[in-house]
Motif scaffolding. Structure first.
Motif, PDB file in Angstrom:
ATOM      1  N   ASP A   1       0.828  -1.205   0.000  1.00 27.77           N
ATOM      2  CA  ASP A   1       0.000   0.000   0.000  1.00 27.77           C
ATOM      3  C   ASP A   1       0.863   1.256   0.000  1.00 27.77           C
ATOM      4  N   GLU A   2       0.195   2.381  -0.149  1.00 27.45           N
ATOM      5  CA  GLU A   2       0.879   3.669  -0.293  1.00 27.45           C
ATOM      6  C   GLU A   2       1.744   3.994   0.926  1.00 27.45           C
TER       7      GLU A   2
ATOM      8  N   ALA B   1       5.843   4.375   1.314  1.00 28.11           N
ATOM      9  CA  ALA B   1       6.449   5.610   1.826  1.00 28.11           C
ATOM     10  C   ALA B   1       7.464   5.295   2.927  1.00 28.11           C
TER      11      ALA B   1
ATOM     12  N   TRP C   1      -4.651   3.745  -3.291  1.00 29.09           N
ATOM     13  CA  TRP C   1      -3.957   3.691  -1.994  1.00 29.09           C
ATOM     14  C   TRP C   1      -3.524   2.260  -1.682  1.00 29.09           C
TER      15      TRP C   1
ATOM     16  N   PRO D   1      -0.615   1.299  -5.144  1.00 29.18           N
ATOM     17  CA  PRO D   1      -0.396   2.378  -6.125  1.00 29.18           C
ATOM     18  C   PRO D   1       0.413   1.943  -7.341  1.00 29.18           C
ATOM     19  N   ARG D   2       1.396   1.084  -7.150  1.00 25.73           N
ATOM     20  CA  ARG D   2       2.199   0.647  -8.299  1.00 25.73           C
ATOM     21  C   ARG D   2       1.360  -0.174  -9.278  1.00 25.73           C
TER      22      ARG D   2
ATOM     23  N   ARG E   1      -1.617   2.024 -11.071  1.00 31.45           N
ATOM     24  CA  ARG E   1      -1.221   3.022 -12.061  1.00 31.45           C
ATOM     25  C   ARG E   1      -1.385   2.462 -13.469  1.00 31.45           C
TER      26      ARG E   1
END
Length: 788
Positions: free
Chosen positions: A56-57, A61, A418, A421-422, A425
């Motif tokens: 997840d996002e 991060a 979320w 994301p990869r 997209r």
């Protein structure tokens, strides 16, 4: 103490190693020889990229934070360093994200010496969190500016509005910009002159004063992010979609109604193709004109018709067959007849399964490809390998919400972005198509996921009764049963009205549906279907073998209302006229005992194209085929029947054309579900592989020399005859020997075994450690040495 990546994997308990395999199932496809091979695979680019796609996002991060905080000399980071960079977020959320990375072995090592797997840098952006590289790496003057915080703030505050807009854009990431427009050249030039931006080459490695690319140093990017934090806006939890919450029973009821409509429309599409097969285009696929015809027949729009055609083909209900003129046509297959005879819930489950797993994206139909050519239904251009995963992602996201939640499509896309994301997209269109397709098939009702669809999404887990998962159809039995309870019970009766309409108050039983196909013309469909009895439909029933008495009895048996007198008169009148004319081959002939009727036919100008000629008072002949003669007479209000050469009436039930049966085109899942016995077996196989590898290292020097390893002081390889002698003696003495051999893949292996027999070109020996019996081909044995 474990120091290498493989050693850390090897030191894991079986439960932790099994958890890693469950989270990264691609690591064991195929099962590696030992843990060392597993470690190599876990650090490969493809496996790491596939693992990152599922994160997840927020976890990504935190991984960026680990990359940013690595020491320059050791490339190590720590949990404390990551916590310092993720300001404003609770420590518990950050530690949970770190644990998710560690259990997947994207981060490994102790808390104060975490190491990022090397392939992460290869498959992710070179700019973690959208921040550029350090200033001292890019340019000495930029490094000097960043070393003076006060001067750096004054320079940023003094930037003109245009330059500040450029800075804000680069600070949001990525930190690389290109001088492509004159309008931004002056603000960028000001920033370059102040050493806030650094010109770089296209490779991004060496400064180039006249370069077209500029990069924002990391220190300046973090300064500009002072309001949001160094990593930007962090969202530890998924966004909650806004939208109404439906009552689950209302959603199920609406969805069940839509499943009936989807099954009816699919049947209408296939029946239309059975009546008038559509030609296969030269480039492949179904023509636009035929798609419009099918949409009109099914009462849906063209997008809905395209979806139903694609699903029918994927389910094996639609296929291709040659028409005898070197032209392939789309026709229903033999499986369609079996599908049509099943209940509505089973028919819907077959369509839904095919939709979930087909590698087609029907939403592309009607659009144009990169060569500006339209994409047709069933054309190769609509093939998308990632379509099944996109559908499952969209429906799984719905399933994870509260029951009855009906989010808008945009909110669902934000949630998917979320969660992964990869992966999300570039899949926005596929996710929207999945949402629309689920609504058309009744998987969602009123925008919410139905309860039976949740069961459809729940694959049957491996258990003791089916450890290999060889009965996947059992996974959908619960969904079929749940939908059956929501659908109205099939009815075996009709309501006949005075205007000759026939109302079926529910889904008809297969036998009743077959009778209605012959007896009446459909007018409308839905919860209650409406048919109409016409002279043509009664004549069709008489053509297939019904007698007038049979029709009267059928309507009395099926109708819950009194049979109207108008229907009785219609049947009797049509039956009285039916067979009054008889035709055969002459081309064709027409005979009747009613000479006046034949005189009327001869005088009828509408039948002039038949070239009828009287050859006897009661016989006419025509050069036209019998089928054309019968068709023209019926179109003009006559009721002839066909007869054979002996004068016996020929019953003419239309023969349905069918394409050859074909297996449903269903994509296999990307990776099997590993749990229970299968997972334990994989872990055990890895442990055994480790034992075998260690045993091979302990093999005698002669055996290792036979495998081609360099052994100091050994100049010759043991001869094959000597190895056979050692094995024969070991069989007699029941002694254990080291055997070196080459397997079927050309790999050289060593094994400590106890020979049992030596005959017919094979050695049979027991492996006491593995408690198994092995068979070795003698010509593959390279060496044999008695255990010391």
């Amino acid at each position: 103490m474990a120091t290498t990546f493989a050693d850390q994997l090897r030191s894991l308990p079986d439960e932790a190693l099994g958890a890693l395999i469950q989270l990264r199932p691609d690591l064991v496809i195929p099962v590696p020889a030992d843990v060392s091979a597993l470690a190599v695979r876990a650090q490969s680019r493809n496996s790491v990229a596939r693992c990152l796609d599922g994160l997840d996002e927020f976890t990504l991060a935190v991984l960026d934070a680990a990359r940013l905080t690595r020491a320059a000399d050791t490339a190590l980071t720590s949990v404390r360093a990551v916590l310092e960079l993720t300001t404003g977020i609770s420590e518990e959320d950050v530690r949970l994200a770190i644990d998710r990375l560690r259990v997947r072995f994207l981060l490994h090592g102790p808390e104060d010496g975490l190491q990022v797997v090397g392939a992460v840098d290869e498959v992710t952006s070179p700019y973690p969190a959208g921040l550029g590289r350090p200033a001292d790496f890019l340019d000495p003057q930029a490094a000097a500016l960043c070393a003076d915080p006060a001067k750096l703030r004054r320079t940023v505050l003094a930037a003109p509005p245009g330059a500040r807009a450029v800075l804000d854009r680069l600070a949001a990431g990525p930190p690389i910009g290109a001088l492509t427009r004159d309008a931004v050249a002056e603000p960028v030039r000001w920033l370059v002159d102040q050493h806030v931006l650094v010109p770089v080459s296209e490779a991004g490695r060496a400064p180039r004063p006249d370069g077209e690319l500029v990069e924002l140093p990391r220190e300046i990017g973090m300064l500009l992010r002072r309001d949001t934090g160094p990593l930007g806006v962090l969202r530890p939890s998924a966004p909650v979609p806004d939208g109404p919450v439906r009552d689950q029973r209302a959603a199920d009821s609406a969805g069940a109604g839509q499943t009936m409509e989807a099954v009816r429309a699919a049947e209408a599409v296939l029946e239309s193709l059975a009546a008038e097969p559509a030609p296969v285009l030269r480039a492949g696929g179904l023509g636009v004109r035929d798609l419009k015809r099918l949409a009109k027949a099914a009462g849906v729009d063209e997008a809905g018709a395209a979806l139903l055609v694609e699903i029918s083909y994927a389910a094996g209900l639609l296929g291709e067959a040659e028409n005898g003129q070197n032209q392939d046509n789309f026709l229903p297959t033999g499986a369609y007849d079996l599908w049509r005879a099943a209940g509505i819930a089973h028919r819907w489950a077959a369509l839904a399964r095919a939709w979930l797993t087909m590698t087609r994206q029907p939403g592309l139909i009607g659009r144009r490809d990169e060569r500006d050519r339209p994409i047709n239904a069933l054309a190769p251009d609509a093939e998308r390998a990632g379509a099944p995963q996109a559908r499952r992602e969209a429906l799984t996201a719905l399933a994870e919400l509260d029951p009855g939640a009906a989010p808008a499509a945009d909110d669902l896309l934000a949630l998917l972005a979320w969660q992964a994301p990869r992966r999300a997209r570039g899949r926005e269109t596929a996710h929207r198509d999945a949402y629309a397709g689920a609504a058309l098939l009744g998987i969602t009702g009123l925008g919410a996921l139905t309860s039976y669809a949740r069961l459809l999404l729940t694959d049957a887990g491996p258990d003791d009764g089916d450890p290999l998962g060889v009965h996947p159809e059992d996974a959908h039995a619960d969904a079929v049963r749940a939908l059956d309870q929501l659908l109205p019970a099939p009815v075996d009766h009709i309501l006949v009205q005075a205007d000759l309409t026939v109302i079926v108050p529910g889904p008809p039983e297969p036998e009743l549906a077959t009778e209605l196909d012959v007896l009446a013309e459909p007018e409308s469909a839905g919860g209650a279907s409406v048919f109409r009895v016409t002279p043509a439909s009664v004549r069709r029933a008489l053509d297939v073998g019904y007698q007038a008495a049979d029709l009267h009895a059928l309507f009395r048996r099926r109708s819950r209302t009194p049979v109207p007198q108008t229907l009785t008169y219609l049947i009797d009148d049509t039956a009285r006229r039916h067979g009054g004319l008889r035709s055969g081959s002459a081309g064709s002939y027409l005979r009747s005992d009613d000479e006046a009727l034949l005189a009327e036919v001869v005088a009828d100008r509408r039948l002039g194209t038949l070239d009828l000629r009287r050859i006897a008072p009661t016989v006419l002949v025509s050069p036209r085929p019998v089928a054309r003669l019968l068709g023209a007479l019926r179109e003009n209000g006559y009721a002839p029947v066909a007869e054979d050469a002996g004068g016996t009436t020929v019953l003419t039930r239309p023969k349905a054309r069918r394409a050859p049966s074909r297996s449903p085109r269903i994509a296999e899942p990307a990776a099997p579900v590993l749990a229970g016995p299968r997972l334990a077996g994989v872990v055990e196989q890895l442990r055994r592989g480790d034992i075998a590898t260690r045993a091979a290292r302990r093999a005698p020097v002669t055996v290792r020399a036979a495998h081609g390893q360099a052994i100091p002081g050994l100049t010759a390889v043991q001869q094959h005859t000597q190895a056979m002698a050692v094995l024969q003696q070991a069989v007699r003495d029941k002694a254990r020997v080291w055997v070196g051999y080459v397997d079927s893949h050309g790999a050289t292996l060593s094994r400590l075994v106890r020979p049992v027999s030596l005959s017919a070109g094979y050695l049979r020996a027991e492996d006491e450690r593995g408690e198994s019996l092995h068979t070795f081909a003698l010509h593959r044995i390279t060496a044999a040495v008695t255990e010391e």
